[in-house]
Design a protein around this motif. Structure first.
Motif, PDB file in Angstrom:
ATOM      1  N   SER A  25     146.315  98.853  84.720  1.00 44.68           N
ATOM      2  CA  SER A  25     146.484  97.788  83.726  1.00 44.68           C
ATOM      3  C   SER A  25     145.163  97.431  83.078  1.00 44.68           C
ATOM      4  CB  SER A  25     147.082  96.547  84.387  1.00 44.68           C
ATOM      5  OG  SER A  25     146.150  95.990  85.303  1.00 44.68           O
ATOM      6  N   MET A  26     145.242  96.812  81.909  1.00 43.44           N
ATOM      7  CA  MET A  26     144.049  96.327  81.234  1.00 43.44           C
ATOM      8  C   MET A  26     143.379  95.257  82.088  1.00 43.44           C
ATOM      9  SD  MET A  26     143.643  97.994  78.336  1.00 43.44           S
ATOM     10  CE  MET A  26     142.963  97.082  76.933  1.00 43.44           C
ATOM     11  N   SER A  34     143.221  95.237  85.313  1.00 43.68           N
ATOM     12  CA  SER A  34     142.456  95.948  86.338  1.00 43.68           C
ATOM     13  C   SER A  34     141.126  96.446  85.782  1.00 43.68           C
ATOM     14  CB  SER A  34     143.262  97.124  86.886  1.00 43.68           C
ATOM     15  OG  SER A  34     144.420  96.684  87.563  1.00 43.68           O
ATOM     16  N   LYS A  44     139.548  88.845  80.676  1.00 42.62           N
ATOM     17  CA  LYS A  44     140.504  89.563  79.823  1.00 42.62           C
ATOM     18  C   LYS A  44     140.244  89.291  78.355  1.00 42.62           C
ATOM     19  CE  LYS A  44     144.112  88.077  82.192  1.00 42.62           C
ATOM     20  NZ  LYS A  44     145.527  87.853  82.590  1.00 42.62           N
ATOM     21  N   ARG A  48     145.299  99.140  74.212  1.00 42.96           N
ATOM     22  CA  ARG A  48     145.038 100.235  75.158  1.00 42.96           C
ATOM     23  C   ARG A  48     144.630 101.499  74.403  1.00 42.96           C
ATOM     24  NH1 ARG A  48     146.399 101.735  80.347  1.00 42.96           N
ATOM     25  NH2 ARG A  48     147.354  99.698  80.661  1.00 42.96           N
TER      26      ARG A  48
END
Length: 229
Positions: A46-47, A49, A58, A68
């Motif tokens: 995931s972004m 992560s 984030k 992404r």
């Protein structure tokens, strides 16, 4: 000193990009984190992560890479360049069959070295324009390579460009499934596939040894229980 000249010397800014030095460092940390996670875990991470691995929030990640696709484009630009260069090198080989076989092995080796790139080669990212442009360039070169290899009489006439895609999908599956448990398994797959593509008179490389049964067992355990086997 003019205001314009003074702006170029503002502390904390990089002259080449205009980004603040800390913003540039954050971008480098994000790219390093994404490269590591994509290579070891594939594109499924995931972004969030990636942000954690990079040690940024984030919101910071989103400012640098809004999607992404943008992140994938930045991380794999050099690898896609290498992918396109593999076709160019193969086309330069005076022996088209040898060039074709070398290209197949080189691209599959790239997949084996990086799980993320193994996925990239079997997926499309329409928003990643530069990445897709290099992919298209490589594809057209590969079509020329296939035609030349068929001209030697060593590559089966019923071989198509779709067979390359099928091989890359299969190899990505083997790479992702075996991981560190049986890391050279892909070599045997590629050797078997090259034999299936060749005509009876084609010179073919020796078949690598099969992985040890214990290594394959660890790989199967790895599939059912993700993590170190």
């Amino acid at each position: 000193m003019t205001p314009a000249a003074a702006s170029n010397d503002t502390p904390g800014r990089t002259p080449d990009t205009g980004l603040r030095a800390d913003a540039e460092r954050n971008r480098d940390r994000i790219l390093a984190a994404a490269r590591h996670l994509f290579a070891t875990e594939g594109l499924g991470v995931s972004m969030a992560s990636v942000a954690r691995e990079a040690g940024v929030g984030k919101a910071t990640l989103s400012r640098r890479f809004a999607t992404r696709e943008e992140l994938v484009n930045a991380v794999f630009a050099d690898r896609m360049d290498a992918y396109a260069s593999a076709v160019t090198d193969a086309l330069a080989d005076p022996d088209p069959w040898h060039g074709f076989a070398g290209y197949i092995h080189a691209v599959c080796a790239m997949q084996a070295a990086d799980r993320g790139f193994a996925d990239v080669l079997t997926m499309t990212f329409p928003a990643a324009k530069a990445l897709e442009a290099r992919r298209a360039e490589a594809f057209h070169g590969m079509l020329d390579l296939v035609a030349r290899a068929k001209g030697t009489g060593y590559l089966r006439e019923d071989f198509t460009s779709q067979d390359v895609v099928i091989l890359l999908m299969a190899n990505a599956g083997v790479v992702n499934a075996t991981g560190d448990a049986a890391p050279d398994t892909w070599r045997r797959l590629v050797a078997h596939m090259l034999r299936s593509y060749a005509t009876p008179d084609a010179p073919i490389p020796p078949l690598p040894d099969a992985p040890a049964p214990t290594a394959l067992y660890r790989a199967m355990v790895r599939i059912t229980r993700p993590g170190p086997a």
